[in-house]
Scaffold this motif. Structure first.
Motif, PDB file in Angstrom:
ATOM      1  N   UNK A   1       0.440  -1.144   0.370  1.00 35.31           N
ATOM      2  CA  UNK A   1       0.439  -0.256   0.012  1.00 35.31           C
ATOM      3  C   UNK A   1       1.076   1.573   0.208  1.00 35.31           C
ATOM      4  N   UNK A   2       1.766   1.497   0.350  1.00 38.95           N
ATOM      5  CA  UNK A   2       3.034   2.850   0.433  1.00 38.95           C
ATOM      6  C   UNK A   2       3.161   2.993  -1.004  1.00 38.95           C
ATOM      7  N   UNK A   3       3.657   1.885  -1.409  1.00 37.06           N
ATOM      8  CA  UNK A   3       4.082   2.510  -3.194  1.00 37.06           C
ATOM      9  C   UNK A   3       3.138   1.588  -3.986  1.00 37.06           C
ATOM     10  N   UNK A   4       1.459   1.317  -3.646  1.00 38.15           N
ATOM     11  CA  UNK A   4       1.162   1.033  -4.412  1.00 38.15           C
ATOM     12  C   UNK A   4       0.637   1.320  -6.472  1.00 38.15           C
ATOM     13  N   UNK A   5       1.503   2.705  -5.970  1.00 35.11           N
ATOM     14  CA  UNK A   5       0.972   2.814  -7.840  1.00 35.11           C
ATOM     15  C   UNK A   5       2.253   2.550  -8.213  1.00 35.11           C
TER      16      UNK A   5
END
Length: 397
Positions: free
Chosen positions: A152-156
């Protein structure tokens, strides 16, 4: 779907504390539980009505087959109860190992699987037979939920988030689609919806949709049987009197339509189906047609309503109020797999979809598919045990 607050937990499943892994002293979602039990009981009646001709042709009795079905239902019920007692975060820790095991089983199935209805979809170990696809489906849903949760912290990020998730999804799709394209297609769609809920970027999801479409078209193109089903589906829509209805998939669709038409509003009565003698697998793939014939539109609509209720409780209640993103995504995936299988089964019988081999969970005659449906229901029930007072956390956190 999920509202991030200061109390929302995002990170690794291996960082979960002992207190968080302890099962809360709360009851599971009673509406969901009663609905599933109702479907199981009704499934016994439907199987008993639809399996008589099959029993006669295999020199056995409907009572023996239904008794075996009932035993499997009882086992599935206890599997559901057992899994509902295990914290879903504990199950999530074994998702990667489950995925590797499912791949091994799928590869073995492709090489040494039993051929049923022209496809290798099951493995036999002695007198025990099971379908690795059912295990692979639940393993993939849980693992995709875990990956989305942990990233989630770097989901993109394309390389760190999207590519690792896509790797597991695409490989599993290819292994399943070789012999069971319909299951693979439904599973791919569910994974895409989970990725959307998990905040994967729209361009990346679009890329996965494109890959899925290309893969799907390729799978259909290389299989004359799948081409035949698609051609027949188009024919039954555009040409009502098409002569192809007399053979193969056209025959199956025609007999299902006759069964539904004979049922009318209130049905012909329990155990009075005539199309069970003509439909292939009326106790499994076309059980909804027998339900519509014997119980009428009212009975068929009641069954659909039961699955809509499961969809509502699973998504709008359990997934939405789950204590963390992992619970939200696992609940979403399990709910969609149960409900979409049922809707596709009903859609095939009514002519909305091409002929497939998907069972109706908790209702169709079966073994491994029923057990894993029970396991998914157990996961939903476990997550529901954690949602007390979550609304306050969401809005006052």
């Amino acid at each position: 779907m999920y509202y991030t607050t200061p109390n929302s937990k995002v990170g690794s499943i291996f960082g979960t504390t002992k207190d968080e892994l302890e099962a809360p002293d709360r009851s599971s979602d009673q509406v969901l539980l009663v609905t599933i039990i109702g479907l199981m009981i009704f499934g016994c009646l439907a199987v008993y009505s639809s399996i008589a001709f099959f029993a006669q042709s295999h020199e056995t009795t409907a009572v023996k087959l239904v008794s075996g079905h009932a035993i499997k239902l009882v086992i599935a019920f206890f599997v559901m109860v057992f899994v509902s007692k295990i914290n879903y975060r504990v199950l999530a820790r074994f998702s990667r190992a489950a995925m590797v095991l499912s791949w091994i089983l799928l590869i073995i199935m492709l090489g040494y699987g039993d051929i049923t209805w022209g496809a290798q979809r099951s493995l036999s170990i002695g007198s025990f037979s099971f379908q690795p696809t059912s295990f692979a489906a639940i393993a993939l849903i849980v693992h995709v939920a875990v990956l989305l949760y942990e990233k989630q912290e770097y989901i993109k990020d394309f390389k760190r988030a999207f590519l690792p998730i896509m790797f597991w999804v695409v490989v599993t799709f290819l292994l399943i689609a070789t012999e069971d394209f319909s299951s693979a297609a439904v599973l791919m769609g569910i994974c895409i919806l989970m990725m959307f809920a998990g905040r994967i970027s729209i361009p990346q999801i679009s890329a996965l949709v494109l890959i899925g479409l290309i893969g799907g078209v390729s799978m259909i193109y290389i299989s004359p049987e799948r081409q035949s089903r698609i051609d027949q589906y188009v024919a039954q829509i555009t040409e009502i009197n098409n002569q192809d209805f007399e053979t193969s998939e056209g025959y199956q669709a025609q007999q299902a339509h006759i069964a539904i038409a004979q049922g009318q509003l209130f049905g012909v009565g329990i155990g009075k189906s005539t199309q069970r003698d003509f439909l292939p697998a009326p106790y499994n793939d076309f059980i909804f047609a027998i339900i519509a014939e014997e119980y009428g539109i009212i009975g068929a609509a009641t069954v659909i309503f039961a699955y809509l209720l499961i969809l509502y409780r699973g998504v709008a209640v359990i997934a939405r109020q789950a204590p963390d993103i992992l619970g939200t995504l696992m609940a979403l995936g399990c709910t969609l797999l149960i409900s979409l299988y049922a809707f596709v089964n009903a859609g095939v019988a009514t002519g909305l979809f091409p002929v497939t081999g998907l069972p109706m969970p908790f209702v169709s005659y079966g073994g491994s598919s029923m057990l894993f449906a029970g396991a998914m229901a157990g996961i939903l029930l476990n997550i529901s045990r954690h949602i007390a007072n979550i609304k306050t956390r969401f809005y006052n956190g």
